[in-house]
Design a protein around this motif. Structure first.
Motif, PDB file in Angstrom:
ATOM      1  N   LEU A  60     -95.558   7.546  18.700  1.00 55.05           N
ATOM      2  CA  LEU A  60     -95.839   6.142  18.395  1.00 55.05           C
ATOM      3  C   LEU A  60     -97.214   5.728  18.935  1.00 55.05           C
ATOM      4  N   SER A  61     -97.960   6.698  19.444  1.00 60.20           N
ATOM      5  CA  SER A  61     -99.267   6.366  20.012  1.00 60.20           C
ATOM      6  C   SER A  61    -100.368   6.696  19.016  1.00 60.20           C
ATOM      7  N   SER A  62    -101.613   6.502  19.453  1.00 56.19           N
ATOM      8  CA  SER A  62    -102.751   6.826  18.580  1.00 56.19           C
ATOM      9  C   SER A  62    -103.224   8.247  18.847  1.00 56.19           C
ATOM     10  N   ASN A 298    -100.872   1.095  20.996  1.00 58.82           N
ATOM     11  CA  ASN A 298    -101.103   1.397  19.575  1.00 58.82           C
ATOM     12  C   ASN A 298    -100.400   0.353  18.702  1.00 58.82           C
ATOM     13  N   HIS A 299    -100.074  -0.785  19.305  1.00 62.93           N
ATOM     14  CA  HIS A 299     -99.424  -1.904  18.578  1.00 62.93           C
ATOM     15  C   HIS A 299     -98.098  -1.499  17.957  1.00 62.93           C
ATOM     16  N   LYS A 300     -97.405  -0.591  18.596  1.00 60.83           N
ATOM     17  CA  LYS A 300     -96.110  -0.131  18.070  1.00 60.83           C
ATOM     18  C   LYS A 300     -95.000  -0.383  19.079  1.00 60.83           C
ATOM     19  N   THR A 301     -93.769  -0.429  18.574  1.00 60.95           N
ATOM     20  CA  THR A 301     -92.605  -0.570  19.449  1.00 60.95           C
ATOM     21  C   THR A 301     -91.522   0.388  18.948  1.00 60.95           C
ATOM     22  N   TYR A 302     -90.458   0.545  19.754  1.00 56.55           N
ATOM     23  CA  TYR A 302     -89.361   1.423  19.339  1.00 56.55           C
ATOM     24  C   TYR A 302     -88.701   0.923  18.051  1.00 56.55           C
ATOM     25  N   VAL A 303     -88.823  -0.370  17.784  1.00 60.39           N
ATOM     26  CA  VAL A 303     -88.205  -0.908  16.565  1.00 60.39           C
ATOM     27  C   VAL A 303     -88.923  -0.349  15.319  1.00 60.39           C
TER      28      VAL A 303
END
Ligand code: B12
Length: 428
Positions: A60-62, A298-303
């Motif tokens: 989920l990272s860059s 990276n503007h991400k979440t587990y959702v």
């Protein structure tokens, strides 16, 4: 709508965009440095070291770790399938020290989803059934004892993992978490654990977005709001939610919010400033916490694991350049244990910059001090001191004298000269 109306509507919409929880770009060198912390851990493929959270965080990272990533996922699959599905008598699971817990199985399922896989087939179905069974058992335990055997953190992780795999759970399983969130003391014995509330919030958000448990929709939406409020209220003057290490999960939760309000946006900006300072001061050392932070950067979440983007470009991580070395200076640290009779107190000498674990080792070598640890995803967890193993809902708390609980474990915390560390058996 006239031209003016349309213009005002557009302005309003733009305003709304600016009022959600956004984490602006962070210097890519700082992010890469964080990612590099994970690389050496990805070479450790033995069961006690494998950590599905690392894989999830990276995906989920860059950043990406090239072929190491594939090998790591492969090892996760082998290990989790053998340890959870191998029969007790077969050779298969002889290398499994302990069966993965509910939370670990949940994280493994998140790892599969991070690779855009849905659990399926005979083996996959058995893992899903097992996770559902864990949840059912935990639900029953909360009925009898008022709390799960594991924790509401793991309970939430399990609901989240099933949800991103499009697997439904019964209303009464969700009910227990709804109740715990509204009656906070049940979540973490009295005090608020921001990490736990945040994980519950992520699970609820997944259920809401997936339109699961429709008859509980209203309660789920209300619980999401409650979680948000609790996290916002837990912001420290420096800007962290709870403490620096719960801020990554708290931010993941707040970033899922699509309703705009100024308080949220301001709190997130403040948290971002605090996060930046912590990154610059290299406060993030623990692999697990880093794996929870990388998605945020990276503007991400587990959702986002509901429909992950496995084709998003990610930068290949290079090896870290070693920059620090231990100063050959000797420091004195005092170790004390008052929870036992007779109490123990001893000063030991270690190299400056050594982790607390070295202090414990040194005290053991000197004689009169014994301890045991257990491997966990966060590192070595202190389970027993002077032959006193923890009982149910007890733990050996680490404190800096006089009464400040440490925010890191024995492998990460580095005492300074003259410090006194207390190990205290407490209930949680
Ligand atoms: C629940 C929890 C606890 C429970 C664990 C008991 C239980 N049966 O669940 C209790 C209250 C006992 C606890 C204790 C501590 N915790 Co705690 N805990 C958590 C929490 C909320 C969830 C952990 C979890 O279930 N993970 C999911 C499962 C699947 O992973 P797991 O590895 O199998 O889980 C086990 C380990 O995490 C272990 N554990 C729990 N906390 C810690 C902390 C450390 C450093 C280690 C090595 C292991 C460990 O207990 C879990 C259950 O067996 C995390 C939050 C987070 N963001 O991760 C904080 C968290 C990991 N804990 C933290 C800390 C600091 C501690 C303590 C060191 C506090 C202290 N001053 O004593 C102690 C551990 C001391 C020791 N004996 O080694 C920090 C670690 C930060 C960091 N830089 O690494 C976190 C991130 C919370 C925070 N934001 O501050 N914790």
């Amino acid at each position: 709508m006239g031209h003016l109306g349309a213009f005002l509507f557009l302005l309003g919409a733009l305003g709304a965009v600016a009022e959600i929880c956004e984490i602006p770009e962070v210097d890519s060198r700082l992010v890469e440095k964080l990612g590099q912390h994970l690389l050496p851990w990805m070479d450790l493929l033995s069961p006690e070291h494998l950590n599905p959270s690392i894989y999830v965080g990276l995906r989920l990272s860059s950043l990406q770790a090239g072929t190491k990533e594939d090998l790591y996922l492969h090892s996760l699959k082998l290990n989790y399938q053998q340890c959870l599905l191998g029969s007790a008598s077969s050779d298969h699971n002889s290398h499994c020290q302990a069966k993965p817990s509910m939370g670990q199985l949940a994280l493994y399922l998140l790892a599969l989803r991070a690779n855009c896989e849905f659990v399926g087939g005979h083996k996959g179905d058995r893992l899903v059934s097992q996770l559902k069974r864990f949840l059912e058992e935990e639900k029953r335990a909360t009925g009898h004892r008022g709390h799960p055997h594991t924790s509401y953190y793991q309970y939430s992780l399990a609901i989240l993992a099933l949800c991103v795999h499009q697997k439904r759970v019964h209303n009464n399983v969700v009910d227990k978490l709804l109740y715990a969130v509204e009656h906070e003391q049940h979540l973490h014995q009295g005090h608020l654990s921001v990490d736990t509330v945040a994980m519950a919030g992520l699970a609820f958000t997944c259920l809401e977005r997936s339109h699961f448990n429709p008859s509980q929709r209203l309660q789920i939406t209300m619980a999401i709001r409650t979680v948000q409020e609790k996290i916002l209220r837990a912001q420290t003057p420096e800007g962290h939610f709870g403490n620096v290490y719960s801020t990554p999960l708290a931010l993941q939760m707040l970033m899922t919010s699509s309703t705009s309000h100024l308080e949220l946006a301001t709190a997130c900006l403040k948290a971002k400033a605090a996060l930046l300072a912590s990154l610059q001061n290299e406060v993030f050392q623990n692999t697990l916490v880093i794996s929870q932070l990388l998605p945020v950067l990276n503007h991400k979440t587990y959702v986002d694991l509901i429909s992950p983007d496995c084709l998003a470009p990610r930068v290949l991580l290079g090896p870290a350049t070693e920059t620090f070395s231990l100063t050959p200076e000797i420091i004195s640290v005092t170790l004390k244990v008052l929870s036992i009779v007779p109490p123990y107190k001893q000063s030991v000498f270690v190299l400056a910059g050594s982790p607390l674990e070295d202090v414990l080792k040194m005290a053991h070598e000197l004689g009169g001090f014994t301890y045991e640890t257990q491997a966990s995803l966060s590192g070595p967890y202190l389970t027993s001191v002077m032959g006193n193993a923890v009982g149910e809902r007890e733990f050996w708390q680490l404190l800096r004298d006089p009464d400040t609980p440490l925010l890191q474990g024995i492998a990460d915390y580095r005492p300074t000269d003259g410090e006194t560390i207390e190990l205290r058996l407490v209930r949680w």
